[in-house]
Design an enzyme around this catalytic site. Sequence first.
Site, PDB file in Angstrom:
ATOM      1  N   TYR A   1       0.868  -1.183   0.000  1.00  0.00           N
ATOM      2  CA  TYR A   1       0.000   0.000   0.000  1.00  0.00           C
ATOM      3  C   TYR A   1       0.899   1.225   0.000  1.00  0.00           C
ATOM      4  CZ  TYR A   1      -3.387   3.428   1.801  1.00  0.00           C
ATOM      5  OH  TYR A   1      -4.191   4.527   1.983  1.00  0.00           O
TER       6      TYR A   1
ATOM      7  N   ASP B   1       9.341   2.539  -0.627  1.00  0.00           N
ATOM      8  CA  ASP B   1       8.339   3.179   0.213  1.00  0.00           C
ATOM      9  C   ASP B   1       8.688   2.846   1.655  1.00  0.00           C
ATOM     10  OD1 ASP B   1       6.194   3.895   1.766  1.00  0.00           O
ATOM     11  OD2 ASP B   1       4.700   3.375   0.259  1.00  0.00           O
TER      12      ASP B   1
ATOM     13  N   LYS C   1       5.299   9.044   8.632  1.00  0.00           N
ATOM     14  CA  LYS C   1       5.153   8.524   9.994  1.00  0.00           C
ATOM     15  C   LYS C   1       6.246   9.024  10.957  1.00  0.00           C
ATOM     16  CE  LYS C   1       2.367   4.625   8.409  1.00  0.00           C
ATOM     17  NZ  LYS C   1       0.995   4.854   8.813  1.00  0.00           N
TER      18      LYS C   1
HETATM   19  N1  HOZ Z   1      -2.874   3.509   6.417  1.00  0.00           N
HETATM   20  C1  HOZ Z   1      -2.878   3.132   7.794  1.00  0.00           C
HETATM   21  C2  HOZ Z   1      -2.808   1.660   7.946  1.00  0.00           C
HETATM   22  N2  HOZ Z   1      -1.788   1.021   7.237  1.00  0.00           N
HETATM   23  C3  HOZ Z   1      -4.107   3.600   8.504  1.00  0.00           C
HETATM   24  C4  HOZ Z   1      -3.988   4.972   8.954  1.00  0.00           C
HETATM   25  C5  HOZ Z   1      -5.045   5.390   9.949  1.00  0.00           C
HETATM   26  O1  HOZ Z   1      -6.158   4.886   9.917  1.00  0.00           O
HETATM   27  O2  HOZ Z   1      -4.740   6.224  10.781  1.00  0.00           O
END
Ligand code: HOZ
Length: 434
Positions: free
Chosen positions: A147, A242, A275
């Site tokens: 992802y 990524d 992050k």
């Molecule tokens: N994309 C995040 C999980 N891989 C979720 C982010 C969120 O819901 O804060």
Amino acid sequence: MSIDTTPSNEAAFARAQRVTPGGVNSPVRAFRAVGGTPRFIRRAQGPFIWDIEGQRYIDYIGSWGPMILGHGHPAVLEAVTRAARDGLSFGAPTEAETELVEAIVALVPSIEQLRLVSSGTEAAMSALRLARGATGRSTIVKFEGCYHGHADALLVKAGSGLATFGHPTSAGVPAEVVQHTLVLEYNNLAQLDETFARHGRDIACVIIEPIAGNMNFVRAGVAFMARLRELCTQHGALLVFDEVMTGFRVALGGAQSVYAGLIPGFRPDMSVFGKVIGGGMPLAAFGGTSEVMSQLAPLGPVYQAGTLSGNPVATACGLATLREVARPGFFEALAAKTRRLIEGLVVAGQDAGVPIVGDSEGGMFGFFFASELPQNYGAVMATDKERFNRFFHAMLARGIYLAPALYEAGFVSAAHGEAQIDATIEAARAALQE
Ligand code: HOZ
């Protein structure tokens, strides 16, 4: 505006659902994969979060990765408060942005130049545009279960929330938009060779989560990664790492430093971060060699911009966080703790007669109800989801807050002490017996 305190998670969820789709601002938070009511969080400190009912949990989500120091780290709070007093946003350059970028350039040898943005989605989307602009090619390659945020061209057979809801490809993405996206099986060497043999001259870039954290936790094999590097170089395609999840999380130099330790001279051409580099504030980045980055506006023809890019408060938060993780011994201690957690879970599984396998790198981990570690998305999907869901709720009931979907990696912070790790393993024993 109501000033009533909301009495329960259930009431808060019902209220949220009236005005927000699914009651959440990011789908995985809705607990749809595991069922039940999401916890509405009131506050967090160290390794703990508290919901609005006053229930305390040991937090292994850590805001899905950024909170590597735990919640409310004093140095971070101080930096953020100081920055906020000086101004929330200027829309003009600051020295702190340069300082943050210099810190990242110093820690990641493949990065000569970096551009700050506000989210991982934005960073991956921009990296893709830059790769296409720099190579003059259209085709991109991604891997099933990886992802890279929700830019249209990357929303094909993706992990994370899309895996959760069983729609690996989003509606609303026209076929023409993804006609240049090739999706391959993770860790499948033969498919990789074949794809480069057929499409090599059209491939602008290959984007990969080197340790995939959006289909739980699956590592790219060393031979696979070495071949991927070789093929990209041979065919003039850019290798984009990524590292939104893995950057400054699995090691100080990110996952690329882990592979550089295993593959002599290994470097990606471009990287995407998020992050941890924002320490809990909206901040992300993409970067690479000066040659590639010079194609970006205002120097080059590839456009990219953002009102809140390099926001001063987010930058201060990221800088304060990076200073802490760069302290000697930080990652050794974090990795040891995380390993102990995973080993404890596996042994608890063995003792309960429940097959569990797990893996970790630095402060990132994953575990599966299966007898061997999955190597790709199909194998992840074949693990025991029902058992995971029951385990998730049994742990939640015991005050352990795991990601509410089997497709997500978990995160340990520096604030997690041995006592919390022990308590988690004990809770797992009880949950598995149950
Ligand atoms: N994309 C995040 C999980 N891989 C979720 C982010 C969120 O819901 O804060």
